[in-house]
Enzyme design. Structure first.
Site, PDB file in Angstrom:
ATOM      1  N   GLY A   9       0.447  -1.427  -0.276  1.00  0.00           N
ATOM      2  CA  GLY A   9      -0.014  -0.390  -0.014  1.00  0.00           C
ATOM      3  C   GLY A   9       0.602   1.021   0.082  1.00  0.00           C
ATOM      4  O   GLY A   9       0.578   2.466   0.672  1.00  0.00           O
ATOM      5  N   PRO A  26      12.482  -8.565   9.353  1.00  0.00           N
ATOM      6  CA  PRO A  26      12.348  -8.239   7.911  1.00  0.00           C
ATOM      7  C   PRO A  26      12.575  -6.127   7.970  1.00  0.00           C
ATOM      8  O   PRO A  26      12.922  -6.362   6.760  1.00  0.00           O
ATOM      9  CB  PRO A  26      11.181  -8.081   7.538  1.00  0.00           C
ATOM     10  CG  PRO A  26      10.603  -9.597   8.766  1.00  0.00           C
ATOM     11  CD  PRO A  26      11.489  -9.039  10.101  1.00  0.00           C
ATOM     12  N   THR A  27      12.608  -5.609   8.688  1.00  0.00           N
ATOM     13  CA  THR A  27      12.198  -3.953   8.419  1.00  0.00           C
ATOM     14  C   THR A  27      13.625  -4.133   8.686  1.00  0.00           C
ATOM     15  O   THR A  27      14.206  -3.482   7.752  1.00  0.00           O
ATOM     16  CB  THR A  27      11.234  -3.271  10.200  1.00  0.00           C
ATOM     17  OG1 THR A  27      10.051  -4.004   9.487  1.00  0.00           O
ATOM     18  CG2 THR A  27      11.714  -1.901   9.270  1.00  0.00           C
ATOM     19  N   GLY A  32     -13.109  -3.101 -22.141  1.00  0.00           N
ATOM     20  CA  GLY A  32     -12.614  -3.933 -22.571  1.00  0.00           C
ATOM     21  C   GLY A  32     -12.318  -4.220 -23.878  1.00  0.00           C
ATOM     22  O   GLY A  32     -11.954  -3.482 -24.361  1.00  0.00           O
ATOM     23  N   CYS A  50     -17.607   2.802 -22.063  1.00  0.00           N
ATOM     24  CA  CYS A  50     -16.443   1.896 -22.956  1.00  0.00           C
ATOM     25  C   CYS A  50     -17.373   0.882 -23.942  1.00  0.00           C
ATOM     26  O   CYS A  50     -17.968   1.377 -24.532  1.00  0.00           O
ATOM     27  CB  CYS A  50     -15.088   2.273 -22.593  1.00  0.00           C
ATOM     28  SG  CYS A  50     -14.047   3.033 -23.905  1.00  0.00           S
ATOM     29  N   GLY A  88     -18.946  -1.334 -23.693  1.00  0.00           N
ATOM     30  CA  GLY A  88     -20.040  -1.696 -23.003  1.00  0.00           C
ATOM     31  C   GLY A  88     -21.292  -0.870 -22.972  1.00  0.00           C
ATOM     32  O   GLY A  88     -22.226  -1.704 -23.268  1.00  0.00           O
ATOM     33  N   GLN A 112     -20.518  -0.069 -26.328  1.00  0.00           N
ATOM     34  CA  GLN A 112     -20.394  -0.879 -28.215  1.00  0.00           C
ATOM     35  C   GLN A 112     -20.938  -1.622 -28.143  1.00  0.00           C
ATOM     36  O   GLN A 112     -22.436  -2.343 -28.816  1.00  0.00           O
ATOM     37  CB  GLN A 112     -18.829  -1.005 -27.858  1.00  0.00           C
ATOM     38  CG  GLN A 112     -18.417   0.007 -28.491  1.00  0.00           C
ATOM     39  CD  GLN A 112     -16.231  -0.071 -28.570  1.00  0.00           C
ATOM     40  OE1 GLN A 112     -16.395  -0.926 -28.119  1.00  0.00           O
ATOM     41  NE2 GLN A 112     -15.737   1.267 -28.501  1.00  0.00           N
ATOM     42  N   HIS A 138     -14.560   7.136 -19.960  1.00  0.00           N
ATOM     43  CA  HIS A 138     -14.153   6.534 -18.803  1.00  0.00           C
ATOM     44  C   HIS A 138     -13.789   7.942 -17.647  1.00  0.00           C
ATOM     45  O   HIS A 138     -13.443   8.321 -17.189  1.00  0.00           O
ATOM     46  CB  HIS A 138     -13.039   5.957 -18.539  1.00  0.00           C
ATOM     47  CG  HIS A 138     -12.093   5.084 -19.489  1.00  0.00           C
ATOM     48  ND1 HIS A 138     -12.933   2.670 -19.184  1.00  0.00           N
ATOM     49  CD2 HIS A 138     -11.255   4.464 -21.245  1.00  0.00           C
ATOM     50  CE1 HIS A 138     -12.886   2.855 -20.309  1.00  0.00           C
ATOM     51  NE2 HIS A 138     -11.865   2.839 -21.385  1.00  0.00           N
ATOM     52  N   GLU A 179     -14.775   6.508 -14.918  1.00  0.00           N
ATOM     53  CA  GLU A 179     -14.829   7.003 -13.176  1.00  0.00           C
ATOM     54  C   GLU A 179     -13.723   6.893 -12.911  1.00  0.00           C
ATOM     55  O   GLU A 179     -12.863   7.392 -11.739  1.00  0.00           O
ATOM     56  CB  GLU A 179     -14.478   4.694 -13.077  1.00  0.00           C
ATOM     57  CG  GLU A 179     -13.394   4.459 -13.943  1.00  0.00           C
ATOM     58  CD  GLU A 179     -13.905   4.253 -15.210  1.00  0.00           C
ATOM     59  OE1 GLU A 179     -14.802   4.872 -15.853  1.00  0.00           O
ATOM     60  OE2 GLU A 179     -13.185   3.175 -16.424  1.00  0.00           O
TER      61      GLU A 179
HETATM   62  N1  GLN Z   1     -12.247  -2.601 -26.917  1.00  0.00           N
HETATM   63  C1  GLN Z   1     -12.475  -1.143 -27.649  1.00  0.00           C
HETATM   64  C2  GLN Z   1     -12.014  -0.072 -28.594  1.00  0.00           C
HETATM   65  O1  GLN Z   1     -10.515  -0.086 -28.386  1.00  0.00           O
HETATM   66  C3  GLN Z   1     -13.130  -0.874 -26.022  1.00  0.00           C
HETATM   67  C4  GLN Z   1     -11.897  -0.738 -24.914  1.00  0.00           C
HETATM   68  C5  GLN Z   1     -11.949   0.016 -23.982  1.00  0.00           C
HETATM   69  O2  GLN Z   1     -13.488  -0.552 -23.523  1.00  0.00           O
HETATM   70  N2  GLN Z   1     -11.398   0.379 -23.043  1.00  0.00           N
HETATM   71  O3  GLN Z   1     -13.056   0.556 -28.466  1.00  0.00           O
END
Ligand code: GLN
Length: 543
Positions: free
Chosen positions: A16, A189-190, A354, A381, A383, A385, A515, A517
């Site tokens: 951390g 260890p420290t 993804g 993103c 999601g 598409q 994005h 988030e």
């Molecule tokens: N794979 C998709 C693209 O490249 C979406 C990318 C993502 O979700 N960041 O457009």
């Protein structure tokens, strides 16, 4: 003059260090100082952009388009200071710079070496763009003793000397393990880790000791003696219930006091930690709970969705509820009726970003389920598409609808974008360009349709959000999709790139190409996440 605080780690990784750095940044800020945090990463990739999420976790994208380490996300969430390209560097990037100079002949015939050329490049990086900050917090990735970390440790050692000891501070984070068999905490260890650090010329000023229970006085004394630091400068880093409690806990342990004392800043005002107390209490004592399904591909490693998890937590903070995240590998939904079996009873569904074809049919099924059942759906993103492909196939009757990311197809409803505008500049890509650093990256503006759900959520029609993708929803299909009921409620200012889609007749179904988030903060939850969790709360009252 800007002061430098160097944070290193020892014994094991994953203690951390990033959070400790972020929490210290927040504490100094709460005392009125201006801070910026930076990360030096010893690995050889030029940036984490090409790394698998399983290897490295999330790639955090900055406004100025850097693909960077996820610790920058912690820094930004804890301090609210937007991270930049100049806040993260790797060995690969440093060598790239040095080798480019060598090829240009800038070294005038000299032999190029790790010391001084690589270490000088690291020092230049650390000292660049420090602006008018009171403190620069510099975290070194990895643990002391790693071969690839050596040039970075040497560089910060030299920097300590160059800026003067009164302007530099070294903090070392270690582990104090509890050995159940003997019922004891172990300081060895420290001791070894600090010995390793001192052998390369760095004497830490403060030792942070990660421990799962309070560290007795006698052990602190022992650590102080063998590590050559004052006893007050041995700070326990204890487990907390939520990461947002870390600044509060570190303050109680005297961390910020010791840092300021080391710099001779004795009259700094006490920090105002009320916003941290409020955030922590909203998480620790929520007034309700919602169940949100996350249908993704890298669900085995939660670090792959770091900012997403935090943003959902922030949505919970905004609504005073705990967000119970239920993780699903999208592939399981590809079997007949599996989506129904798993998703019945959840209060909302989120399909995150993804890459690649595996599991996409399952994500599409999750979108169908949400659309048909009126369950809140948030597509981020990839999601988004997938939701658009779902609409094309099942509402507009385009059976061949797919994304060109998965190969040539009859109806590329999502297609490769080879040209777009960034401000006044034309960005261009080819089918065979490098994979590293070539996506649509960083902050871009979008124009929202007045009266749309998106505009209502944001409370404005002009937004800026961060992107990281190669493919775009194809506007050739806009008309037919809008006729089928999917509204394009956000577009790039030139009207060419779809940014947000939604169903006006659904309780909450929003897909975004960016994005959100990445910009959410605990004390400033992103409006989309606050609204999505609110929709989940409404749904929880129905089921
Ligand atoms: N794979 C998709 C693209 O490249 C979406 C990318 C993502 O979700 N960041 O457009």
């Amino acid at each position: 003059m800007t002061r430098f605080i160097f944070i290193t780690g020892g014994v094991v990784s994953s203690l951390g260090k990033g959070l400790a750095s972020a929490a210290l940044g927040a504490l100094l800020q709460a005392r009125g100082y201006k801070v910026r945090l930076r990360k030096l990463d010893p690995y050889i990739n030029v940036d984490p952009g090409t790394m698998s999420p399983y290897q490295h976790g999330e790639v955090y994208v900055t406004d100025d388009g850097a693909e960077s380490d996820l610790d920058l996300g912690h820094y930004e969430r804890f301090t609210g200071v937007p991270a930049r390209k100049s806040d993260n560097v790797t060995t690969g990037r440093i060598y790239q710079t040095v080798i480019a100079k060598e090829r240009r002949g800038d070294y005038l015939g000299g032999t190029v070496q790790v010391i001084p050329h690589i270490t000088d490049a690291i020092k230049d990086f650390v000292r660049s763009d420090t602006d008018d900050n009171d403190f620069m917090l510099i975290e070194v990735g990895g643990t002391v003793g790693d071969i690839e970390g050596l040039p970075f440790f040497e560089a910060i050692r030299q920097l300590g000397l160059e800026v003067g000891r009164e302007n530099a501070l070294f903090i070392h984070l270690t582990l104090v393990p509890y050995i159940a068999a003997s019922g004891e905490l172990k300081t060895k260890p420290t001791q070894h880790s600090v010995k390793e650090l001192r052998s390369i010329g760095i004497q830490p000023d403060i030792v942070l000791c990660r421990c799962d229970r309070p560290i007795p006085e006698s052990d602190r004394r022992k650590i102080a003696l063998f590590c050559n630091v004052r006893e007050d400068a041995v700070i326990p880093a204890l487990d907390v219930q939520t990461i947002y409690e870390a600044p509060l806990s570190y303050h109680v342990q005297g961390f910020d006091n010791q840092v300021l004392r080391a710099f001779g800043l004795r009259d700094a005002p006490e920090p105002d930690l009320s916003r941290w107390r409020d955030v922590a209490s909203r998480i620790i004592v929520p007034e309700g709970e919602v169940k949100i399904a996350i249908v993704g591909k890298y669900t085995g490693l939660k670090d792959a969705y770091k900012s997403l998890i935090e943003a959902l937590t922030h949505g919970g903070i905004a609504n005073r509820v705990k967000v119970q995240m239920e993780w699903f590998e999208s592939e399981i939904f590809e079997k007949e009726d599996a989506a129904v079996a798993h998703l019945e009873g959840v209060h909302a569904i989120l399909v995150p970003g993804g890459f690649g074809e595996r599991g996409t049919e399952g994500k599409i099924k999750a979108a169908t389920f949400a659309r048909e059942r009126g369950v809140p759906y948030f597509g981020i993103c990839f999601g988004m598409q997938m939701a658009v492909i779902e609409a094309a196939r099942n509402l507009a009757g385009i059976a061949g609808a797919s994304s060109s990311e998965f190969g040539a197809c009859a109806n590329p409803v999502v297609g490769l974008m080879t040209e777009w505008m960034r401000g006044n500049e034309l960005e261009q890509r080819g089918v065979n360009t490098d994979l590293g650093g070539t996506m649509r990256l960083g902050s871009y503006p979008a124009q929202l349709v007045a009266g749309s759900k998106a505009a209502e959520i944001y409370g404005t029609t002009k937004i800026d959000e961060r992107h990281r993708h190669r493919y775009e929803v194809n506007t050739d299909y806009r008309e037919v999709l809008e006729k089928a009921g999917l509204r394009f409620s956000g577009m790039s200012p030139d009207g060419l790139l779809p940014e947000i889609v939604e169903y006006p007749n659904h309780p909450w179904f929003v897909g975004v190409q960016f994005h959100p988030e990445l910009k959410s903060k605990p004390f400033e939850p992103h409006p989309l996440f606050a609204s999505f969790v609110q929709a989940a709360v409404a749904q929880s009252r129905l089921v």
